[in-house]
Each structure stands twice: as structure tokens, then as C-alpha cells.
Design a protein around this motif. Structure first.
Motif, mmCIF file in Angstrom:
data_model
loop_
_atom_site.group_PDB
_atom_site.id
_atom_site.type_symbol
_atom_site.label_atom_id
_atom_site.label_comp_id
_atom_site.label_asym_id
_atom_site.label_seq_id
_atom_site.Cartn_x
_atom_site.Cartn_y
_atom_site.Cartn_z
ATOM 1 N N THR A 75 65.545 -1.058 -23.406
ATOM 2 C CA THR A 75 66.483 -1.367 -22.337
ATOM 3 C C THR A 75 67.653 -2.165 -22.890
ATOM 4 O OG1 THR A 75 65.321 -3.435 -21.793
ATOM 5 C CG2 THR A 75 64.648 -1.457 -20.598
ATOM 6 N N SER A 76 68.676 -2.316 -22.082
ATOM 7 C CA SER A 76 69.821 -3.145 -22.471
ATOM 8 C C SER A 76 70.600 -3.544 -21.208
ATOM 9 C CB SER A 76 70.741 -2.371 -23.423
ATOM 10 O OG SER A 76 71.340 -1.282 -22.745
ATOM 11 N N PRO A 77 71.382 -4.632 -21.291
ATOM 12 C CA PRO A 77 71.401 -5.585 -22.410
ATOM 13 C C PRO A 77 70.235 -6.539 -22.299
ATOM 14 C CG PRO A 77 72.953 -6.286 -20.731
ATOM 15 C CD PRO A 77 72.369 -4.977 -20.249
ATOM 16 N N HIS A 78 70.176 -7.538 -23.171
ATOM 17 C CA HIS A 78 69.130 -8.549 -23.096
ATOM 18 C C HIS A 78 69.686 -9.814 -22.447
ATOM 19 C CE1 HIS A 78 71.180 -9.254 -27.001
ATOM 20 N NE2 HIS A 78 71.004 -10.526 -26.707
ATOM 21 N N LEU A 79 68.791 -10.643 -21.949
ATOM 22 C CA LEU A 79 69.217 -11.910 -21.350
ATOM 23 C C LEU A 79 69.229 -13.043 -22.373
ATOM 24 C CD1 LEU A 79 67.531 -11.996 -17.827
ATOM 25 C CD2 LEU A 79 69.972 -12.178 -18.297
ATOM 26 N N PHE A 80 68.208 -13.095 -23.227
ATOM 27 C CA PHE A 80 68.088 -14.229 -24.141
ATOM 28 C C PHE A 80 68.030 -13.804 -25.616
ATOM 29 C CE2 PHE A 80 65.757 -15.354 -20.179
ATOM 30 C CZ PHE A 80 66.722 -16.193 -19.651
ATOM 31 N N ASN A 81 67.114 -12.898 -25.944
ATOM 32 C CA ASN A 81 66.915 -12.499 -27.336
ATOM 33 C C ASN A 81 67.009 -10.989 -27.481
ATOM 34 O OD1 ASN A 81 66.158 -15.215 -28.266
ATOM 35 N ND2 ASN A 81 64.311 -14.882 -27.040
ATOM 36 N N PHE A 82 67.601 -10.562 -28.596
ATOM 37 C CA PHE A 82 67.762 -9.136 -28.859
ATOM 38 C C PHE A 82 66.423 -8.402 -28.762
ATOM 39 C CE2 PHE A 82 67.786 -5.445 -31.617
ATOM 40 C CZ PHE A 82 68.981 -4.822 -31.294
ATOM 41 N N ASN A 83 65.346 -9.049 -29.185
ATOM 42 C CA ASN A 83 64.027 -8.408 -29.220
ATOM 43 C C ASN A 83 63.585 -7.902 -27.856
ATOM 44 O OD1 ASN A 83 64.468 -10.721 -31.048
ATOM 45 N ND2 ASN A 83 62.631 -9.967 -32.076
ATOM 46 N N GLU A 84 64.147 -8.480 -26.777
ATOM 47 C CA GLU A 84 63.807 -8.022 -25.423
ATOM 48 C C GLU A 84 64.127 -6.545 -25.228
ATOM 49 O OE1 GLU A 84 65.913 -10.410 -22.552
ATOM 50 O OE2 GLU A 84 65.656 -12.194 -23.779
ATOM 51 N N ARG A 85 65.061 -6.032 -26.000
ATOM 52 C CA ARG A 85 65.498 -4.646 -25.815
ATOM 53 C C ARG A 85 64.446 -3.629 -26.246
ATOM 54 N NH1 ARG A 85 71.685 -3.860 -26.466
ATOM 55 N NH2 ARG A 85 72.526 -5.902 -25.960
ATOM 56 N N ILE A 86 63.587 -4.015 -27.176
ATOM 57 C CA ILE A 86 62.605 -3.078 -27.733
ATOM 58 C C ILE A 86 61.222 -3.685 -27.564
ATOM 59 C CG2 ILE A 86 61.917 -1.728 -29.756
ATOM 60 C CD1 ILE A 86 64.741 -2.233 -30.884
ATOM 61 N N ARG A 87 60.423 -3.105 -26.664
ATOM 62 C CA ARG A 87 59.104 -3.658 -26.377
ATOM 63 C C ARG A 87 58.037 -2.577 -26.477
ATOM 64 N NH1 ARG A 87 59.881 -6.007 -20.621
ATOM 65 N NH2 ARG A 87 61.844 -4.840 -20.613
ATOM 66 N N ILE A 88 56.862 -2.994 -26.870
ATOM 67 C CA ILE A 88 55.707 -2.095 -26.914
ATOM 68 C C ILE A 88 54.586 -2.745 -26.118
ATOM 69 C CG2 ILE A 88 53.957 -1.007 -28.375
ATOM 70 C CD1 ILE A 88 56.108 -0.721 -30.523
ATOM 71 N N ASN A 89 54.117 -2.021 -25.116
ATOM 72 C CA ASN A 89 53.102 -2.548 -24.189
ATOM 73 C C ASN A 89 53.486 -3.926 -23.660
ATOM 74 O OD1 ASN A 89 51.563 -0.269 -24.208
ATOM 75 N ND2 ASN A 89 49.884 -1.117 -25.405
ATOM 76 N N GLY A 90 54.749 -4.075 -23.337
ATOM 77 C CA GLY A 90 55.230 -5.290 -22.691
ATOM 78 C C GLY A 90 55.673 -6.392 -23.618
ATOM 79 N N PHE A 91 55.403 -6.279 -24.913
ATOM 80 C CA PHE A 91 55.724 -7.348 -25.853
ATOM 81 C C PHE A 91 56.939 -6.985 -26.704
ATOM 82 C CE2 PHE A 91 51.205 -7.938 -24.972
ATOM 83 C CZ PHE A 91 51.181 -9.298 -24.674
ATOM 84 N N PRO A 92 57.916 -7.885 -26.795
ATOM 85 C CA PRO A 92 59.059 -7.639 -27.674
ATOM 86 C C PRO A 92 58.593 -7.473 -29.122
ATOM 87 C CG PRO A 92 59.506 -9.498 -26.213
ATOM 88 C CD PRO A 92 58.048 -9.170 -26.071
ATOM 89 N N VAL A 93 59.188 -6.542 -29.852
ATOM 90 C CA VAL A 93 58.814 -6.346 -31.252
ATOM 91 C C VAL A 93 59.346 -7.511 -32.080
ATOM 92 C CG1 VAL A 93 58.708 -3.850 -31.011
ATOM 93 C CG2 VAL A 93 60.834 -4.929 -31.759
#
Length: 398
Positions: A75-93
Motif C-alpha cells: 500500500t501507499s503512502p505510509h504514515l510513519f515508516n516506509f516498511n508499512e508499505r510492504i507487509r506479510i501477514n500483517g507485519f512490515p518487512v
């Protein structure tokens, strides 16, 4: 100089932009030809539209996880950290996974110059391809036709709605914008539309493709489920997509009750934070406030981008706001606070103060403490900075 941290990488990909005549997806195809040698997931869902994309993606992600699918979410954009954009089973990579993906892109891109969003999207493709996903959910960033997410061939394409926004890039009418956004549709694959009022260009594309199509109000409806503050149309699209992927029976109410999104009609103590930044999303926000907080006094902290329909946005909100705190988030595209102040006063004749930063506006509205609720809205950047300020001031917990 090779970047040594994720922050270094993010600085690098933000500066190494292509020229305008270098845009277009063809320059990315040699890269994705290599990346797509491995499937990024067994099933792919692409979500486009003017508003509600993030909610649709989040709800579908949670529904699928409830049925024990392994799900990648971009998803995009992120609110706080770039990692929010790419998640697997709910967890940012992790930072290391993202940095490794960026290094891989550098190795194969040769002389191509990529945008920040190109790098982010290609990194998601690489990471997902390594994780044996059951489903990848990919949110379109802007438009559809020229968005790098459109390089994949989805099994399900969701178009939430088509409204006026980003006219500089997508066109000045709903018909033009609809043509851009419906480019995510594919022959022989499922199309889900989250509005009964789609532009003619979208409906013509659907008829031309002659594929399975589900439209809100025609083929499915807003189900009687507990949506909390979630957009009902988005929830309906998510449930429709879920049913196209699996027959697993789950308790939709349970999942939705536990689904919340920061920055989407997020009520936190006396604060309501919402990333709405165009007329259609602001209308949804006002409808929510009129339903849930009628007769409450509301002051507003607002920061908007210069390219938005600011007059229309302020007109839509002015009936429910008593005092305004105009501010300018730390973004080049942000309207200067004093300019926004003058515009708000011209439209509302309400009391308006201007603050150079979101943080200063938040502190002032807290100092005065003369209303029932504080609405903070106008962009992801405004809301992100407000969350950080309120957290530091111990007004909310993140």
C-alpha cells in the motif's frame, strides 16, 4: 557511494528521478521480466480507485488471514515508516529485506532511471516472490494505466470509485480519469466495482472485455456487518473479493470489529484524525461526523497540498467547524499556512489562525481547549505529523 542504511536508500531513490520524457511502463518491463520469473503469489488482487483503496486492501488482508492464507500487502503512502508499505501477514518487512530488494533492482536496472514509487513497487514484487504467498494485494498509487503496479496481471481487479483528483495527471473529467483507472482490468479475470455510478468509459471497458464483473448495487450490496468507522463501500468490495478467492466461512463481523486504520475517521480521545484530501473523501468524513458527533463543537487543524481543490474542500467542511488552525506540513507541495488561512477566512468568515508547522497548530489547539472535538485532516503528511505531536504530548497512544 553505496547506501548503507534504509534511510540512505530512501534518500537515494528520491533523488534519482527520471526525466518527464522517460516516464511510462516500458522502461520497467526488462526489470519485471526478470523479477516475474518467480510468481509473486498464487493469486493477485489489484485495487485502484480515487478513495477507499487502503481500507479495501486492509479489510481484504484481514479476511484472508482469518482463513489462514499467507498474504502480502503493498500500500501507499505510509504514515510513519516506509516498511508499512510492504507487509506479510500483517507485519512490515524488515529494513534488511527492503535494502536487499533495492540492491537487486540496482543490479538489473542498468541505465534505467526509476521513480521513488518504481523502486518501492519493484521491491514489493521481489520480496513477495521470495515468500511463497497465497495472495498478494497491491494498491495502485496514482491512476492505473501508468502505475508500476499495473505491470502485473491480476486475478481480481477492484475499482472502488472514480472521482475528481490528480487532474493534472489523470484528466479533468470523470470519464478521462475512469479511462486511466480502468486500465487495471484484464480480459478473462474478475472485475469488482465499488460504485453504482461509474463513468461511461469504465462501463465501456467492462463491456469490451466481456469478463466476470461484480458491481456494487447491482451484483452485490453493502452487507449488514459491523463496519466501525470503515467505509461501507470499501468493506463491501473486500467481502466480494474474498468470496471470489475462497469459500471458507468466517465471521465477517469479528474480523471487521478488529480492523482499524490509522488516519481513517480515527477517533482517539477528543481527536479525530483523517487523511481525506479530496472532495469525495471529505464528503465521507463530513457524513461520518454528522452521524456520530452531531451537535458537538469542533475545531479543525488542517494542512493541504497546493494542487488540491481547496475551496471545495473547505466549503464542504465549514458547516461543522467553529475555529480553524491552518498549518503547513513538512512537504514541498504543501500550501503555505498563511495562504491557507486567507483562503479559509474568505470561504467561512470563521476565526482562523496560521501556524508554520503541524506541531505548533496542535499545541495551540490543545492550549485553548475550547471545543468538544478536534478534527485533524487534509493529507497523509498532516495527519502523520499530528500523530507524532499528539504522541509526544501524551495525548494519544500509538
Amino acid at each position: 557511494m553505496k547506501p548503507n542504511s534504509l534511510d540512505d536508500w530512501l534518500d537515494y531513490i528520491d533523488l534519482n528521478r527520471p526525466k518527464e520524457d522517460e516516464f511510462g511502463l516500458n522502461r520497467l518491463r526488462p526489470i519485471t521480466d526478470i523479477i516475474f520469473q518467480s510468481k509473486i503469489a498464487e493469486k493477485i488482487v489489484v485495487i485502484g480507485g480515487t478513495n477507499g483503496k487502503g481500507t479495501t486492501a486492509e479489510v481484504l488482508n484481514n479476511l484472508l488471514q482469518e482463513s489462514n492464507f499467507k498474504v502480502g500487502l503493498y500500500t501507499s503512502p505510509h504514515l510513519f515508516n516506509f516498511n508499512e508499505r510492504i507487509r506479510i501477514n500483517g507485519f512490515p518487512v524488515s529494513n534488511s529485506e527492503i535494502m536487499s530488494a533495492f540492491e537487486g533492482i540496482e543490479t538489473i536496472k542498468k541505465n534505467s532511471r526509476l521513480t521513488y514509487f518504481d523502486y518501492a513497487t519493484l521491491a514489493a514484487f521481489i520480496i513477495f516472490a521470495k515468500n511463497n504467498l497465497d495472495v498478494a494485494i497491491l494498491e495502485i498509487g496514482l491512476g492505473g494505466r501508468h502505475d508500476p503496479v499495473n505491470l502485473v496481471d491480476p486475478d481480481i481487479s477492484v475499482l472502488t470509485n472514480v472521482e475528481l483528483d490528480h487532474q493534472k495527471w489523470l484528466g479533468n473529467t470523470r470519464e478521462q480519469i475512469g479511462e486511466e483507472k480502468s486500465a487495471i482490468f484484464r480480459e478473462g479475470k474478475v472485475i469488482i466495482m465499488g460504485s453504482s455510478n461509474m463513468p461511461s468509459t469504465v462501463m465501456e471497458k467492462v463491456q469490451k472485455l466481456n469478463t466476470k464483473t461484480l458491481q456494487l448495487g447491482v451484483d452485490f450490496v453493502e452487507e449488514e456487518v459491523a463496519t466501525n468507522n470503515l467505509n461501507k463501500e470499501s468493506v463491501a468490495c473486500s467481502i466480494a473479493a474474498y468470496k471470489e478467492i475462497t469459500n471458507c466461512k468466517i465471521d465477517f463481523n469479528k474480523v471487521l470489529k478488529n480492523t482499524s486504520l490509522l488516519g481513517r475517521c480515527d477517533v482517539n480521545n477528543k481527536f479525530i484524525l483523517d487523511v481525506s484530501h479530496n472532495l469525495a473523501s471529505v464528503r465521507n468524513l463530513v457524513s461520518f461526523l454528522n452521524t456520530e458527533f452531531k451537535d458537538k463543537s469542533i475545531n479543525a487543524v488542517v494542512g493541504l497540498m497546493k494542487d488540491k481543490d481547496i475551496h471545495d474542500i473547505i466549503r464542504e467542511v465549514k458547516g461543522i467547524v467553529s475555529e480553524w488552525y491552518a498549518c503547513s506540513p513538512n512537504m514541498e507541495r504543501a500550501m503555505p499556512a498563511n495562504d491557507l488561512k486567507e483562503l479559509i477566512f474568505d470561504e467561512t468568515n470563521n476565526k482562523v489562525e496560521a501556524f508554520e508547522t503541524v506541531d505548533l497548530a496542535v499545541k495551540e489547539v490543545l492550549r485553548k481547549d475550547n471545543c468538544d472535538l478536534v478534527l485533524i485532516f487534509g493529507s497523509f503528511f498532516t495527519v502523520s505529523e499530528a500523530y507524532e505531536s499528539l504522541s509526544e504530548l501524551k495525548q494519544i497512544e500509538l
